[in-house]
Design a protein around this motif. Structure first.
Motif, PDB file in Angstrom:
ATOM      1  N   ARG A 332      -0.828  -5.148 -10.748  1.00  0.00           N
ATOM      2  CA  ARG A 332      -0.270  -5.076 -10.109  1.00  0.00           C
ATOM      3  C   ARG A 332       0.557  -5.549  -8.727  1.00  0.00           C
ATOM      4  NH1 ARG A 332      -1.775   1.030  -8.250  1.00  0.00           N
ATOM      5  NH2 ARG A 332      -2.364   0.645  -6.032  1.00  0.00           N
ATOM      6  N   VAL A 334       2.115  -4.757  -5.695  1.00  0.00           N
ATOM      7  CA  VAL A 334       3.076  -3.457  -4.403  1.00  0.00           C
ATOM      8  C   VAL A 334       3.264  -4.206  -2.964  1.00  0.00           C
ATOM      9  CG1 VAL A 334       0.456  -2.409  -5.311  1.00  0.00           C
ATOM     10  CG2 VAL A 334       0.516  -4.275  -3.731  1.00  0.00           C
ATOM     11  N   ASP A 337       4.302  -1.743   2.209  1.00  0.00           N
ATOM     12  CA  ASP A 337       3.849  -0.287   2.175  1.00  0.00           C
ATOM     13  C   ASP A 337       3.067  -0.009   0.848  1.00  0.00           C
ATOM     14  OD1 ASP A 337       5.474   0.394   0.433  1.00  0.00           O
ATOM     15  OD2 ASP A 337       6.321   1.283   1.474  1.00  0.00           O
ATOM     16  N   GLY A 338       2.470  -0.269   0.457  1.00  0.00           N
ATOM     17  CA  GLY A 338       1.206  -0.018  -0.888  1.00  0.00           C
ATOM     18  C   GLY A 338       2.445   0.879  -2.256  1.00  0.00           C
ATOM     19  N   ALA A 339       3.803   0.420  -2.143  1.00  0.00           N
ATOM     20  CA  ALA A 339       4.368   1.292  -3.215  1.00  0.00           C
ATOM     21  C   ALA A 339       4.335   0.155  -4.593  1.00  0.00           C
ATOM     22  CB  ALA A 339       5.918   0.986  -2.663  1.00  0.00           C
ATOM     23  N   GLY A 340       4.757   0.336  -5.327  1.00  0.00           N
ATOM     24  CA  GLY A 340       4.812  -0.445  -5.989  1.00  0.00           C
ATOM     25  C   GLY A 340       6.291  -0.754  -6.585  1.00  0.00           C
ATOM     26  N   VAL A 341       6.349  -2.320  -7.070  1.00  0.00           N
ATOM     27  CA  VAL A 341       6.998  -3.252  -6.987  1.00  0.00           C
ATOM     28  C   VAL A 341       8.100  -3.200  -9.114  1.00  0.00           C
ATOM     29  CG1 VAL A 341       8.495  -5.662  -7.122  1.00  0.00           C
ATOM     30  CG2 VAL A 341       6.829  -4.289  -5.418  1.00  0.00           C
TER      31      VAL A 341
END
Length: 497
Positions: A332, A334, A337-341
């Motif tokens: 995946r 990221v 900030d660690g959020a998904g893209v």
């Protein structure tokens, strides 16, 4: 599977008379490789090697490499392969860091390793061919493979240390076995009649898993080239009927510009595999036109055993893409900030699955930084399209920020490779008082080609946004490369005009 060496034992039982490994006129059948490795295991046991002990080895791409490699595993040891080009200071760091019980070294590289071993108090055995053969003949083969659990460490691969001192990535028997079988069965689809090109350094993850272990798992032949040279590579491909070529982009570029031997026939070549760094699309298409075999790009790191993504042979492929996650692996993207893209956006590749290292040797801090919530953070920036194909943008640390704009060297390099005179290109950032960083490029030219720096700058200026094209271009005789042929940008120094 409790010990990776069972791959060899199975092929020796099924294909004992087949050639396992070749170097010119020197060959080892599977039965001979199995026997020789069992004698190495007995020798190591006599030298006090216990299950879990680290055993360092410095060997070129010769049949002796798999003999020693599988012998260490059979004895229950942990293989610590070292780059033959390391100097004594670097070898000493590795021996000290991993606590190697013994180091085995080929005579050509003995000076530096023996100096390091003396400094660290490590036992050292120089494998002078005749003496080493006699030594092995004096040991009865260790017929019983030492049991290890699937999660025990089989291999410690030291990273290049671009961000500090090298770290040892611990790969378990499970990591290596599953990655090997996935590569053999679903990616390269190798069988006993295949001949794999062995020009990738075997001390590196790419060469070990995708060439050596994959060939052994399938009962195929690995034909070795100790030091890559495009003319010798072509001769070996023709002589041995290579069916699967494995290489890094600089190898493909070299083969594309090399003179074909008289009567060169590519009829048996069915597949080419590229990894290690991004393969310029122009080089990919040029190789396919010249050699008549598809080039499938893959992606991985030492910490991922190494294969994580691949353009699968039984699915549509996309030039310039590293493909889709392989069997047993998830990927995946990221954000910081660690959020998904979302698809189309750029983020860091995160990976989890059966191929992820157990950690960095004696570096819990580095392990915790790299592996978070089970996901290994690669440091590579990519985008993913609507079909799930990943496209590498660049190394996170290689990204250039010019005047507040992000510039990804890979994009600019692709444009430079489109220039008819350019053979190789590397784009790097250089300090600039106004913009923070400026775009610079170092290129080499194809044999017989001519071009000026100004012409190359103009070529790029017409094809990319104004903030992306290189203001400084240096034409060099060669680019600095690592042991696999990967261009080492950290060793490129550029200055203003």
């Amino acid at each position: 599977m409790t010990n990776l060496v069972t791959l060899l034992a199975a092929s020796a039982a099924a294909h004992g008379d087949r050639v396992a490994v070749r170097h010119d006129d020197s060959t080892l059948t599977y039965a001979e490789l199995d026997d020789a490795s069992a004698r190495v295991a007995a020798l190591l046991r006599d030298r006090g090697v216990l299950p879990g002990d680290r055993v360092a080895m410095t060997m070129p791409n010769l049949p002796l490499f798999p003999v020693v490699y599988y012998g260490i595993l059979r004895a229950g040891g942990v293989v610590v392969p070292m780059n033959p080009l390391l100097k004594a200071r670097e070898v000493a760091f590795t021996l000290r860091d991993c606590g190697a019980r013994i180091a085995l070294v080929f005579p050509l590289f003995a000076d530096e390793v023996t100096k390091a071993a003396a400094e660290t108090g490590t036992a050292c055995l120089v494998t002078e061919p005749e003496a080493f053969d006699a030594l092995l003949r004096g040991h009865d083969p260790l017929l019983d493979t030492v049991d290890r659990t699937e999660d025990d460490t089989a291999l410690i691969l030291y990273t290049s240390g671009t961000t500090g001192t090298p770290k040892g990535a611990e790969l378990s028997h499970r990591n290596l076995a599953t990655n090997t079988l996935t590569t053999s069965e679903t990616l390269l689809q190798v069988g006993p009649d295949d001949v794999l090109f062995g020009g990738l350094p075997l001390f590196h993850a790419f060469g070990q898993t995708c060439a050596l272990n994959t060939a052994v798992a399938a009962g195929a032949t690995l034909t070795l080239l100790p030091r890559f040279d495009p003319q010798r590579a072509l001769e070996i491909m023709a002589r041995d009927g290579v069916t699967v070529f494995l290489g890094v982009p600089t190898m493909y570029a070299a083969l594309l510009h090399a003179e074909l031997p008289d009567g060169f026939d590519t009829a048996r070549l069915r597949l080419a595999v590229s990894g290690g760094s991004a393969l310029p699309v122009e080089v990919l298409h040029g190789f396919e036109r010249r050699f008549g075999a598809p080039v499938l790009e893959g992606y991985g790191l030492s910490e991922t055993s190494p294969v994580a993504a691949f353009n699968h042979p039984d699915r549509p492929r996309k030039a310039g893409s590293i493909g889709l996650p392989i069997r047993g692996v998830e990927m995946r993207l990221v954000a910081e900030d660690g959020a998904g893209v979302a698809p189309g956006g750029i983020g860091e590749i995160a990976i989890r699955g059966e191929n992820i290292m157990t950690g960095y040797w004696n570096r819990p801090d580095a392990t915790a930084e790299a592996v978070r919530d089970g996901w290994f953070h690669s440091g590579d920036l990519a985008r993913v399209d609507e079909d799930g194909f990943y496209f590498i943008v660049d190394r996170k640390k290689d990204m250039i920020i010019r005047g507040g704009y992000n510039v990804y060297p890979r994009e600019v390099e692709e444009v430079l490779y489109e220039h008819p005179a350019v053979a190789e290109a590397a784009v790097v950032g250089m300090p600039h008082p106004l913009h923070g960083e400026e775009i610079a490029a170092v290129v080499t030219l194809r044999p017989g080609a001519k071009a000026t720096a100004e012409e190359i700058i103009a070529h790029a200026k017409e094809r990319v946004a104004a903030y992306k094209y290189p203001r400084v271009v240096t034409i060099a005789d060669e680019l600095p490369k690592g042991p696999t042929g990967k261009i080492l940008k950290r060793e490129i120094v550029v200055s203003g005009p």
